[in-house]
Design a protein around this motif. Structure first.
Motif, short mmCIF file in Angstrom:
data_model
loop_
_atom_site.label_atom_id
_atom_site.label_comp_id
_atom_site.label_asym_id
_atom_site.label_seq_id
_atom_site.Cartn_x
_atom_site.Cartn_y
_atom_site.Cartn_z
N ALA A 147 1.18 -0.42 0.05
CA ALA A 147 0.08 0.27 -0.51
C ALA A 147 0.83 1.05 -0.10
O ALA A 147 1.94 0.91 0.35
N ALA A 148 -0.09 2.11 -0.41
CA ALA A 148 0.31 3.69 -0.63
C ALA A 148 0.51 4.50 0.97
O ALA A 148 0.02 3.54 1.94
N ALA A 149 1.74 4.99 1.50
CA ALA A 149 1.64 5.71 2.61
C ALA A 149 0.45 6.80 2.91
O ALA A 149 0.06 6.66 4.27
N GLY A 150 0.19 7.67 2.16
CA GLY A 150 -0.41 9.26 2.22
C GLY A 150 -1.76 8.98 1.94
O GLY A 150 -2.16 7.99 2.38
N LEU A 151 -2.30 10.40 1.86
CA LEU A 151 -3.83 10.72 1.81
C LEU A 151 -4.58 9.27 0.47
O LEU A 151 -3.58 9.39 -0.22
N GLY A 152 -5.04 8.37 1.07
CA GLY A 152 -6.17 8.26 -0.12
C GLY A 152 -6.29 6.60 -0.06
O GLY A 152 -6.83 5.82 -0.57
N THR A 153 -4.99 5.50 0.92
CA THR A 153 -4.16 4.10 0.97
C THR A 153 -5.55 3.77 1.73
O THR A 153 -5.15 2.72 1.64
N LEU A 154 -6.20 4.15 2.79
CA LEU A 154 -7.24 3.92 3.70
C LEU A 154 -8.68 3.55 2.36
O LEU A 154 -9.04 1.88 3.32
N ASN A 155 -8.48 4.08 1.89
CA ASN A 155 -9.82 3.02 1.29
C ASN A 155 -10.02 2.56 0.24
O ASN A 155 -9.95 1.07 0.12
N THR A 156 -8.10 2.42 -0.74
CA THR A 156 -7.99 1.46 -1.45
C THR A 156 -7.24 0.39 -0.84
O THR A 156 -7.81 -0.77 -1.09
N THR A 157 -6.72 0.30 0.15
CA THR A 157 -6.95 -0.87 1.36
C THR A 157 -7.51 -0.98 1.60
O THR A 157 -7.79 -2.50 2.06
N ALA A 158 -8.82 -0.59 2.50
CA ALA A 158 -10.40 -0.75 3.02
C ALA A 158 -10.39 -2.43 1.15
O ALA A 158 -11.52 -3.07 1.77
N PRO A 180 7.90 8.21 2.91
CA PRO A 180 8.58 9.57 2.38
C PRO A 180 9.70 10.09 3.94
O PRO A 180 9.33 9.70 5.03
N GLU A 181 10.76 10.28 2.91
CA GLU A 181 11.69 10.43 4.45
C GLU A 181 10.99 11.87 5.08
O GLU A 181 11.11 11.85 6.10
N ASP A 182 10.14 12.75 4.48
CA ASP A 182 9.31 13.66 5.14
C ASP A 182 7.60 13.57 5.03
O ASP A 182 7.28 14.04 4.68
N ALA A 183 7.56 12.03 6.13
CA ALA A 183 6.45 12.23 6.25
C ALA A 183 5.17 13.14 7.06
O ALA A 183 5.70 13.48 8.40
N GLY A 184 4.69 13.32 6.48
CA GLY A 184 3.27 14.58 6.84
C GLY A 184 2.66 13.39 8.12
O GLY A 184 2.05 12.46 8.40
N LEU A 185 1.53 14.44 8.34
CA LEU A 185 0.22 13.94 9.95
C LEU A 185 -0.52 12.58 8.96
O LEU A 185 -0.70 11.50 9.68
N ALA A 186 -1.21 13.03 7.55
CA ALA A 186 -1.73 11.28 7.05
C ALA A 186 -0.45 10.19 6.80
O ALA A 186 -0.95 9.30 8.19
N ALA A 187 0.27 9.97 6.97
CA ALA A 187 1.31 9.01 6.90
C ALA A 187 1.49 8.35 7.42
O ALA A 187 1.01 6.84 8.11
N PRO A 207 11.74 2.00 2.47
CA PRO A 207 11.52 3.63 2.49
C PRO A 207 11.73 4.32 0.82
O PRO A 207 12.25 3.40 -0.19
N GLN A 208 10.57 5.05 0.84
CA GLN A 208 11.00 6.31 -0.46
C GLN A 208 12.63 5.93 -1.03
O GLN A 208 13.47 6.06 -0.28
#
Length: 246
Positions: A147-158, A180-187, A207-208
């Motif tokens: 799966a991807a790390a950031g926004l949108g990944t929860l829907n596609t994973t579910a 990502p090296e600088d992971a945001g809040l969503a990740a 890691p990316q």
């Protein structure tokens, strides 16, 4: 002991399936296991050009690679086959190849194209059907969900987890393909939420920019959890990157 068979699927395209496949292969090779990688349908690659299986070998080391079909246009395998006039791949062909490879290897990795429900033939059969056909031969099949790390990944994973469950399959775990090296809040929040969406544990975080052969085996060992042969600690990784309270 019978071979371990792992189908590697993703929540979509470009989530890190090939690097994830290479990481699992590298860890197994480091442990002295015989490893084979099967790519049922390679798209977007011309004859003579290296495909995903060759990329796994470039990163992981010496292993057996096999492709069952190759189509030049970067499309879903069914569409690419139709446009090129080449034959499609059946679940039975894939299952037969997996069984053959399993007789001489300790680990067989099967890397899909795109997401789980990408069509491989005119009947709409998918990687899930290939996994079921393989299990139908009496072989134990595991599914690794990348799966991807950031926004949108929860829907596609579910959605992917629900599609697996509807077909009598379940992921052994979910792996983040490119952290990502600088992971945001969503990740950072997704470290806790992805296992819930998948209905399976988080079993690794790559890691990316990990696709470099120098030091790849060591990186793989540090990035995959024990169920995949590594020593990555999900609890420690998540605690160190816990999202701050609002």
């Amino acid at each position: 002991m019978s071979a371990r068979i792992v189908f590697v699927t993703g929540t979509g395209t470009d989530v890190g399936k090939t690097v994830a496949t290479a990481a699992v292969a590298a860890v197994a090779l480091a442990a002295g296991h015989r490893v084979a990688v099967l790519k049922p349908g390679q798209t977007g690659v011309l004859p003579g050009e290296p495909g995903d299986a060759e990329e796994v070998a470039r990163l992981a080391g010496r292993l057996t690679t096999r492709e069952l079909a190759r189509y030049p246009e970067p499309l879903a395998p069914d569409t690419a086959a139709r446009r090129s006039g080449l034959p499609t791949i059946t679940p039975e062909q894939v299952a037969g190849s997996v069984a053959e490879l399993a007789r001489e290897h300790d680990l067989v990795l099967v890397e899909g194209a795109g997401g789980l429900l990408v069509r491989y033939d005119e009947h709409g059969r998918t990687l899930a059907d290939m996994a079921r056909a393989t299990a139908g031969l009496g072989l134990r099949v595991e599914i690794l969900l990348v799966a991807a790390a950031g926004l949108g990944t929860l829907n596609t994973t579910a959605l992917t987890a629900e599609a697996l469950a509807a077909r009598g399959l379940a992921p052994l775990g979910v792996l983040i393909g490119a952290w990502p090296e600088d992971a945001g809040l969503a990740a950072r929040c997704n470290l806790a939420d992805l296992p819930v969406a998948a209905g399976a544990p988080l079993v690794g975080v790559l890691p990316q920019g990990a696709a470099h052969p120098d030091g790849f085996a060591a990186l793989a060992l540090a990035s995959l959890g024990p169920v995949l042969g590594g020593h990555w600690d999900a609890a420690a990784f998540t605690a160190d990157r816990r999202a701050p309270a609002p």
